[in-house]
Enzyme design. Structure first.
Site, PDB file in Angstrom:
ATOM      1  CE  LYS A 129      -3.683   2.557   1.269  1.00 43.52           C
ATOM      2  NZ  LYS A 129      -4.142   3.503   0.559  1.00 43.52           N
TER       3      LYS A 129
ATOM      4  CB  ALA B  97     -12.393   8.166  -1.001  1.00 45.99           C
TER       5      ALA B  97
ATOM      6  CG  ASN C  62       0.120   6.558  -6.115  1.00 49.89           C
ATOM      7  OD1 ASN C  62      -0.208   6.547  -6.881  1.00 49.89           O
ATOM      8  ND2 ASN C  62      -0.689   5.827  -4.675  1.00 49.89           N
TER       9      ASN C  62
ATOM     10  CB  CYS D 180      -3.695   9.069  -4.772  1.00 53.76           C
ATOM     11  SG  CYS D 180      -5.079   9.056  -3.624  1.00 53.76           S
TER      12      CYS D 180
ATOM     13  N   GLY E   4      -9.021  -3.626 -13.171  1.00 56.45           N
ATOM     14  CA  GLY E   4     -10.214  -4.983 -13.592  1.00 56.45           C
ATOM     15  C   GLY E   4      -9.508  -6.671 -13.795  1.00 56.45           C
TER      16      GLY E   4
ATOM     17  N   GLY F  67      -5.714  -6.489  -8.584  1.00 63.87           N
ATOM     18  CA  GLY F  67      -6.175  -5.368  -7.410  1.00 63.87           C
ATOM     19  C   GLY F  67      -7.663  -5.439  -6.689  1.00 63.87           C
TER      20      GLY F  67
HETATM   21  N1  ORO Z   1      -6.806   5.220  -3.301  1.00 63.26           N
HETATM   22  C1  ORO Z   1      -6.711   5.107  -5.282  1.00 63.26           C
HETATM   23  O1  ORO Z   1      -8.092   4.735  -5.784  1.00 63.26           O
HETATM   24  N2  ORO Z   1      -5.672   5.376  -5.798  1.00 63.26           N
HETATM   25  C2  ORO Z   1      -4.610   5.534  -4.801  1.00 63.26           C
HETATM   26  O2  ORO Z   1      -3.825   5.434  -5.488  1.00 63.26           O
HETATM   27  C3  ORO Z   1      -4.652   5.487  -3.536  1.00 63.26           C
HETATM   28  C4  ORO Z   1      -6.154   5.620  -2.611  1.00 63.26           C
HETATM   29  C5  ORO Z   1      -6.572   5.615  -1.201  1.00 63.26           C
HETATM   30  O3  ORO Z   1      -5.289   5.239  -0.766  1.00 63.26           O
HETATM   31  O4  ORO Z   1      -7.724   5.811  -1.255  1.00 63.26           O
END
Ligand code: ORO
Length: 310
Positions: A46, A71, A128, A131, A248, A269
């Site tokens: 994560k 979220a 990342n 987000c 997906g 995912g």
């Molecule tokens: N959610 C996502 O869909 N992608 C990210 O990179 C981070 C989050 C999140 O922490 O809410």
């Protein structure tokens, strides 16, 4: 004979192309209750930030007719806990580690990269940039190729040279190929594509956003054609750049789709939340499909959708 599933992400070789997607498998510990974590290509942890972070208030997830809207707001224990507890655990179980990092600016990303790439056992750093529910204006670094490049440059220059740096991009940007090229120009060794698609659902009872963060990320099979299209487009423009494809993925056949589009590895995912052993099932399905087709090496399939027919 079993097909050769090995694949390369820059200078890193994985035993097979099935990896977890960031934010959908923690650091692998929960999934390890269901299967041996060393069987999959790698675990992507994560996205971690320097400090512990509470994330968004609940509700964080909403069901939509076409996928999961979420979220979480980059909730996490911070880099100290990752380095002292989660990463050593993953490595002790024989897991390969892709570490996803997120920051509020280039300086935070750089500091994360420095600390993480110094840790033993880190195979790759995923930056990342995308987000879908960042704090502040609702924009993310991937919205601006120059900003994205600044972050990638900072990470690359603070990361040990033998650890590849991959930039994780969003699908919903005006010029994805331009963004990808800017990241590569800034010395990204590869790309991860794509993050969840920004979206919102309104709760019909309250007429307020269904997830408390307001904006969320849509994930699941609904976004797969978007994600496959993004991988295809970027691979066509930048064929030498390795890509971790995602969006997906639920079956071995979905993995084949991403490989053919140009991905060298494929991340699983959202399906993990409902089916925590999905990764090993998908790996088995992939292997069976390769045997059925007489394909002896996964590497031969990468980008096959770009080749002329005949
Ligand atoms: N959610 C996502 O869909 N992608 C990210 O990179 C981070 C989050 C999140 O922490 O809410």
């Amino acid at each position: 004979m079993s097909p050769d599933l090995r694949t390369r992400l820059s200078n890193v070789e994985l035993e097979n192309p099935v990896v977890t997607a960031a934010g959908c498998a923690g650091s692998g510990r929960e999934l390890a209750q269901y299967f041996d974590i060393s069987r999959i290509g790698a675990v992507t942890t994560k996205s971690v930030m320097l400090e512990p972070r509470a994330g968004r208030p609940a509700p964080r997830v909403a069901e939509t007719p076409s996928g999961m809207l979420s979220a979480t707001g980059l909730q996490g224990p911070g880099v100290d806990v990752l380095l002292q507890r989660d990463l050593p655990w993953l490595i002790s179980r024989g897991g390969r580690a892709v570490v996803s990092v997120a920051g509020g600016g280039a300086g935070e990303y750089a500091e994360l990269a420095r600390r993480i790439s110094d840790a033993p056992g880190v195979d790759l750093i995923e930056v990342n940039l995308s987000c879908p529910n960042p704090a502040g204006q609702g924009r993310h670094f991937a919205d601006d190729p120059e900003e994205a490049a600044r972050v990638v440059r900072a990470v690359r220059s603070h990361t040990r040279s033998e650890v590849p740096v991959f930039a994780k991009l969003a699908p919903d940007v005006p010029d994805l190929v331009g963004l990808a090229a800017a990241c590569v120009e800034a010395r990204a060794d590869g790309l991860s594509m794509v993050n969840a698609v920004r979206g919102m659902a309104i709760d019909p009872r309250t007429l307020r956003p269904a997830v408390a963060g307001g904006m969320g990320g849509l994930s699941g099979p609904a976004i797969r054609p978007i994600a496959v299209g993004c991988v295809y487009e970027v691979h066509a423009a930048l064929p030498q750049v390795p890509i971790i494809g995602m969006g997906g993925v639920r079956t071995g056949s979905d993995v084949l789709e991403f490989l053919a589009a140009g991905a060298s590895a494929v991340a699983v995912g959202t399906v993990n939340f409902a089916d925590p052993s999905a990764c090993v099932r998908i790996l088995r399905e992939l292997e069976e499909m390769l045997i059925d087709r007489g394909v002896t090496r996964v590497a031969d399939l990468i980008g096959s959708a770009h080749r002329p027919i005949g």
